[in-house]
Design an enzyme around this catalytic site. Sequence first.
Site, PDB file in Angstrom:
ATOM      1  N   LYS A  78     -13.036  76.298  91.367  1.00 23.45           N
ATOM      2  CA  LYS A  78     -11.891  77.140  91.032  1.00 23.45           C
ATOM      3  C   LYS A  78     -10.597  76.421  91.422  1.00 23.45           C
ATOM      4  O   LYS A  78     -10.530  75.816  92.500  1.00 23.45           O
ATOM      5  CB  LYS A  78     -12.015  78.477  91.768  1.00 23.45           C
ATOM      6  N   SER A 152     -10.927  87.038  89.775  1.00 25.70           N
ATOM      7  CA  SER A 152     -10.029  86.006  89.315  1.00 25.70           C
ATOM      8  C   SER A 152     -10.740  84.674  89.053  1.00 25.70           C
ATOM      9  O   SER A 152     -10.159  83.763  88.471  1.00 25.70           O
ATOM     10  CB  SER A 152      -8.928  85.779  90.362  1.00 25.70           C
ATOM     11  N   SER A 176     -13.339  88.967  93.348  1.00 28.17           N
ATOM     12  CA  SER A 176     -13.146  87.889  92.381  1.00 28.17           C
ATOM     13  C   SER A 176     -14.381  87.037  92.157  1.00 28.17           C
ATOM     14  O   SER A 176     -14.456  86.302  91.171  1.00 28.17           O
ATOM     15  CB  SER A 176     -11.984  86.991  92.817  1.00 28.17           C
TER      16      SER A 176
END
Length: 591
Positions: A78, A152, A176
């Site tokens: 990420k 996210s 997330s």
Amino acid sequence: MRLPEDLSLAALRSAYRSGDCTPRQLLAALRQRALAANPEFHLYITLLDDLQLEPYLVALDGRDPASLPLYGIPFAIKDNIDLAGVPTTAACPAYAYTPPRSATAVQRLIDLGAVPTGKTNLDQFATGLNGTRSPYGECPNSVLPEYPSGGSSSGSSLAVALQLASFSLGTDTAGSGRVPAALNGLIGVKPTRGIVSTDGVVPCCRSLDCISLFSRSSRDAAELLALLARYDEAQPYSRRNPAWNAAVLSAAPAAFRFGVPRADDMPWLGCDEGAALFARASVALKAIGGTPVEIDILPFLEAARLLYAAPGAAERYAAFGRFIEQQPDAVLPVIREVVLPGGSASAVERIHAAERLQQLKLICDRTMAALDLVLTPTIPRAYTREQIRAEPVLRNSELGTYTNFMNLLDYAAVAVPSGQQRNGLPWGVSLFGRAYTDQFLLSVAQALQCQLPRNASLRPGDRMRLVVCGAHLQGLALNHQLLARGAMLVEVTHSAPKYRLFALPGGPPWRPAMVRASGDDGSAIEVEVWEMPSSEVGSFLAGIGAPLGLGKIELADGRVETGFICEEAGVSGAADISAFGGWRAYQASLG
């Protein structure tokens, strides 16, 4: 080289040992696949090129695949987690910087032989649960593009769901790492706070942030977590992982107690499939040795609401609020709307919120003390990307209904895929427990995955509709036979006014029989329409006792569906209960 279809740790180890492929060949093929997928899914912000990949591949040249536990295993990162020499953007180009060293967790994976494929897209500053809040593009769902990937950690979930990486790193502050797992049919691990170092992570809420894992199997996730959970003396929020949580468990316990929220307290937000899907997962946990215990979920849900209240947003503001104020145009409007109120929260408000959270934790911990784990949905319902754009803050908040409280209360959690909705969209549940129960939860998750393997990849056409009118109705004695086979409730309706209903002798379980009326004296009978995986129909039919069988039933709107019927001869001597209009009403009349 033909790209391996299975990117699990075991499958790639076997392929490398046998010489079927090399890490260099695999990474080159995955890169080509990612280049083809990225214009549609926007999952990579930075996809490593051949020159950037070379140092990681050179380090493996000449090594015995058995010499490193993650030899040649591709993983995605990420883009709020540092990879040395590659920009970290947090999905905000103006914020980007190039770190000289990798995050502690990333470096450990590389040292163990894993190869990074690139930096993945995310909701800006990891503020969001939907995957639509990035200047690098919205991330559509891996199965149904009109839905979002979830966030996210949107790109990280897609990297695994689209078979571009064996596993990926996300972050999880409010859900997330679990919401995207549910929406893409993956395992999502939200570890106990602090057991995986967050050094090198752009902070969202520094005291709550966790590095999360996405994988296709609980077994892979358990092995990866065992490798990553290391105390980091340089990281102020790091915690030591106790010995009982440090190794992969061989199997789930033979018996355990799991909490199930009271049905009336569970928000579904208009989803007409969630309750049946959740009940199916509960039945599956019972089948592997679990005993359900009804719990009060309301204190947990109240704690969840504290995360995005102004005092709760203060820590998020502390992380990057000043940047937003200095460069407001560099940040998406919805991110500004969520974060900036945290800057005006007073110290008194924060103290009151902290006190209330502690009160709720005492209540929740008392509930947890009597249980091994709790089962919840991961999300109450799925929203399309269009629905999220229409009400971005509200819909995002609703996606976190069952995830926002986890880090606030210091629990470990695992999101587990558990089937699909009628439209084919993946659906999942979460298992959560006290801090340091991560490996235990993963062992139960693995058993749950084994209990439901055939239903995990169903397409909409792989189901058969079935009309039930008696003991198989939702909540009644034989309904478990449907739930255990992955059946889902489609609708509650009535038959055409052409049937008679009889109470058969014998029992329990007590059963009715529905017979087509021979004249004009038929009644409309209350029925339910369920959908069952076609592969499960045979075993279901084998359990139907005489004189019942399957035939065609006409519904009130003229549709004809397959359902339980009985020949007229089979109800000789049975009581005609048609006047009650259905089996539930008849049962209620008996007191």
